[in-house]
Design a protein around this motif. Structure first.
Motif, PDB file in Angstrom:
ATOM      1  N   SER A  16       0.797  -1.118   0.103  1.00 37.48           N
ATOM      2  CA  SER A  16      -0.137   0.097   0.013  1.00 37.48           C
ATOM      3  C   SER A  16       0.855   1.364   0.027  1.00 37.48           C
ATOM      4  O   SER A  16       1.948   1.193  -0.295  1.00 37.48           O
ATOM      5  N   GLY A  17       0.245   2.317   0.155  1.00 36.02           N
ATOM      6  CA  GLY A  17       0.758   3.879   0.048  1.00 36.02           C
ATOM      7  C   GLY A  17       0.890   4.418   1.591  1.00 36.02           C
ATOM      8  O   GLY A  17       1.839   5.107   1.765  1.00 36.02           O
ATOM      9  N   LYS A  18      -0.235   4.148   2.161  1.00 35.17           N
ATOM     10  CA  LYS A  18      -0.364   4.928   3.622  1.00 35.17           C
ATOM     11  C   LYS A  18       0.833   4.439   4.343  1.00 35.17           C
ATOM     12  O   LYS A  18       1.364   3.306   4.395  1.00 35.17           O
ATOM     13  N   PRO A  19       1.450   5.207   5.268  1.00 33.09           N
ATOM     14  CA  PRO A  19       2.566   4.843   6.319  1.00 33.09           C
ATOM     15  C   PRO A  19       2.287   3.691   6.897  1.00 33.09           C
ATOM     16  O   PRO A  19       3.069   2.673   6.900  1.00 33.09           O
ATOM     17  N   ILE A  20       1.109   3.544   7.709  1.00 29.17           N
ATOM     18  CA  ILE A  20       0.809   2.524   8.488  1.00 29.17           C
ATOM     19  C   ILE A  20       0.751   0.988   7.677  1.00 29.17           C
ATOM     20  O   ILE A  20       1.209   0.172   8.065  1.00 29.17           O
TER      21      ILE A  20
ATOM     22  N   PRO B  97      -1.316   3.015  18.562  1.00 26.01           N
ATOM     23  CA  PRO B  97      -0.298   3.748  18.619  1.00 26.01           C
ATOM     24  C   PRO B  97       0.772   3.718  17.176  1.00 26.01           C
ATOM     25  O   PRO B  97       1.326   4.816  17.011  1.00 26.01           O
ATOM     26  N   LEU B  98       0.865   2.662  16.600  1.00 26.98           N
ATOM     27  CA  LEU B  98       1.406   2.487  15.486  1.00 26.98           C
ATOM     28  C   LEU B  98       1.193   3.531  14.308  1.00 26.98           C
ATOM     29  O   LEU B  98       1.789   3.805  13.440  1.00 26.98           O
ATOM     30  N   GLY B  99      -0.138   3.949  14.302  1.00 26.35           N
ATOM     31  CA  GLY B  99      -0.660   4.806  13.290  1.00 26.35           C
ATOM     32  C   GLY B  99      -0.078   6.136  13.353  1.00 26.35           C
ATOM     33  O   GLY B  99       0.560   6.360  12.266  1.00 26.35           O
TER      34      GLY B  99
END
Lengths: 116, 116
Positions: A16-20, B97-99
DNA sequence: CTCATTGCTACGTATAATGTAGCATTTTTT
DNA sequence: AAAAAATGCTACATTATACGTAGCAATGAG
């Protein structure tokens, strides 16, 4: 038999693209979480140390995970061996609660304590 | 090019006996964390919803992960679709919190904000 | 110099993920 | 009620990963 890893069984990744989601992709590779966890718990380790501590990991995969973790700035290769970076330790702090939680989860699923 | 998933790239799993390692094995399979995260964030989802939200996941793998997550008692299949169980939400609370962390991590690695 | 240990690389095999197609069933539209 | 569309998967071929063993170059000990 269960198709997921009950304490004492096997695992697998994503995209994916989102950091998470990028983080999940990284952590979702075989042994990635295990290697990071081991380094943070045990302190600096040699390649051989890691092979031993992670039991069945193959050198090929260990080398690949270490390379990725280094590129992700979670691990570094210093004299004395591999070790978690400050960033890696930050992540570990967030992951640490999973340790205790996994014990109760394990109990819920298997109906008994781990080595109890 | 990076061999690990910078925000906007690809991922992978592991094996052991201790609960934490079993958990890592489960979470270390492709899309596992992403699916759980999505279900906890979005609420009940149909199979198709999950396919859409997880973009490129294949139906084969989605089906496999859902089966494993159900066996691990993290997800259940109720009327209205798939949803996280109480146990699944407990785990999510620990993962949440990883978000935020992943955003700063992403910035550190890429040198810019995600969509900033 | 020899032997043991370490840090990997090579390579063939086995397992897992991708991607597209499609089918049975339920739901919606007309 | 019939036709069309959406849903929840399963099948299958292809590609990507991981496993596992072998082994080699480099370093250190004896």
């Amino acid at each position: 038999m269960a198709t997921f890893p009950t304490p004492g069984t096997p695992v697998r990744g994503s995209r994916s693209g989102k950091p998470i989601m990028a983080l999940f992709d990284l952590l979702g590779r075989s042994w990635c979480l295990g290697v990071l966890w081991t380094l943070c718990k045990a302190g600096p380790c040699t390649f051989r140390d890691l092979q031993t501590r992670c039991e069945s990991i193959s050198p090929t995969v260990l080398n690949a995970r270490l390379k990725e973790l280094r590129e992700a700035v979670l691990v570094e290769h210093a004299e004395g061996g591999y070790q978690a970076t400050a960033t890696g330790h930050q992540l570990f702090v967030l992951l640490e609660p999973l340790g205790k939680w996994s014990n109760s989860w394990s109990k819920q699923i298997t109906g008994r304590d781990w080595r109890g």
